[in-house]
Design an enzyme around this catalytic site. Structure first.
Site, short mmCIF file in Angstrom:
data_model
loop_
_atom_site.label_atom_id
_atom_site.label_comp_id
_atom_site.label_asym_id
_atom_site.label_seq_id
_atom_site.Cartn_x
_atom_site.Cartn_y
_atom_site.Cartn_z
N ASP A 1 24.09 -11.41 3.40
CA ASP A 1 24.28 -12.30 2.26
C ASP A 1 25.75 -12.41 1.85
OD1 ASP A 1 23.44 -13.90 -0.06
OD2 ASP A 1 23.95 -12.11 -1.23
N MET B 1 8.94 4.61 4.89
CA MET B 1 9.08 3.23 4.42
C MET B 1 10.27 3.09 3.48
SD MET B 1 6.92 1.86 6.28
CE MET B 1 7.36 0.23 5.72
N GLU B 2 10.56 4.12 2.71
CA GLU B 2 11.72 4.08 1.82
C GLU B 2 13.02 4.04 2.62
OE1 GLU B 2 8.30 5.03 -0.58
OE2 GLU B 2 8.96 5.79 1.37
N LEU C 1 0.80 -1.22 0.00
CA LEU C 1 0.00 0.00 0.00
C LEU C 1 0.84 1.28 0.00
CD1 LEU C 1 -2.85 -1.20 2.36
CD2 LEU C 1 -2.85 -1.08 -0.14
N CYS C 2 2.14 1.15 -0.24
CA CYS C 2 2.99 2.34 -0.33
C CYS C 2 2.78 3.03 -1.68
CB CYS C 2 4.46 1.95 -0.21
SG CYS C 2 4.97 1.56 1.45
N HIS C 3 2.79 4.35 -1.64
CA HIS C 3 2.70 5.12 -2.88
C HIS C 3 4.05 5.09 -3.59
CE1 HIS C 3 -0.67 6.78 -0.61
NE2 HIS C 3 -1.18 7.13 -1.77
#
EC number: 4.6.1.17
Length: 163
Positions: free
Chosen positions: A132, A117-118, A80-82
């Site tokens: 990793d 969120m970014e 739901l992130c733009h």
């Protein structure tokens, strides 16, 4: 629960919904997030005096690029992130003796919605990339304390007190 504290990604029927940002003002928004990777003293000793070269490339430089790329793709990863055209994204990695590195991601946009969120995605993917690239040396690596440190430019600012 007051209206100001209800979940924003649910519609009146309780179903998932994207937040309508159409009526919001365009402002400069900046968010900063941090993640810590505990590598262990032996692996950290290998990076004390610079980046650790591996067959996959230099660990820190690769993680920085991965973090930036991930921040740019956040809307593809989190439903739901733009989608945002970032103005800037910076990822830094600092050695934190005796056994860890600290990653910070700062994302900036001029827009109608924030970039928390970014920034969190950038820090998280940089941490995963370090895991990793170093897992051949140890599987005891721990990614911890991923959190938002600050955000500015929206309806309300936020600053983590220990940041």
């Amino acid at each position: 629960m007051s209206n100001s504290s209800k979940l924003t990604h649910l519609n009146d029927a309780g179903q998932p919904a994207m937040v309508d940002v159409g009526g919001k003002a365009v402002t400069r928004r900046v968010a900063r997030a941090r993640s810590r990777v505990v590598l262990g003293a032996d692996i950290l000793a290998l990076v004390q005096h610079g980046d650790l070269p591996t067959r996959k490339g230099p660990v820190f430089q690769t993680a920085i690029l991965a973090g930036i790329m991930a921040a740019k793709k956040t809307a593809d990863l989190i439903p739901l992130c733009h989608p945002l055209g970032l103005d800037d994204c910076q990822v830094t990695i600092q050695v934190a003796p005796p056994a860890a590195v600290v990653i910070e991601c700062t994302a900036t946009v001029t827009g109608k919605t924030g970039v928390e969120m970014e920034a969190l995605t950038g820090a998280s993917v940089a941490a995963l990339t370090i895991y990793d690239m170093c897992k051949a040396l140890s599987h005891d690596i721990v990614i911890e304390h991923t959190r938002l440190l600050s955000k500015t430019g929206g309806k309300s600012d936020y600053h983590y007190h220990d940041a």
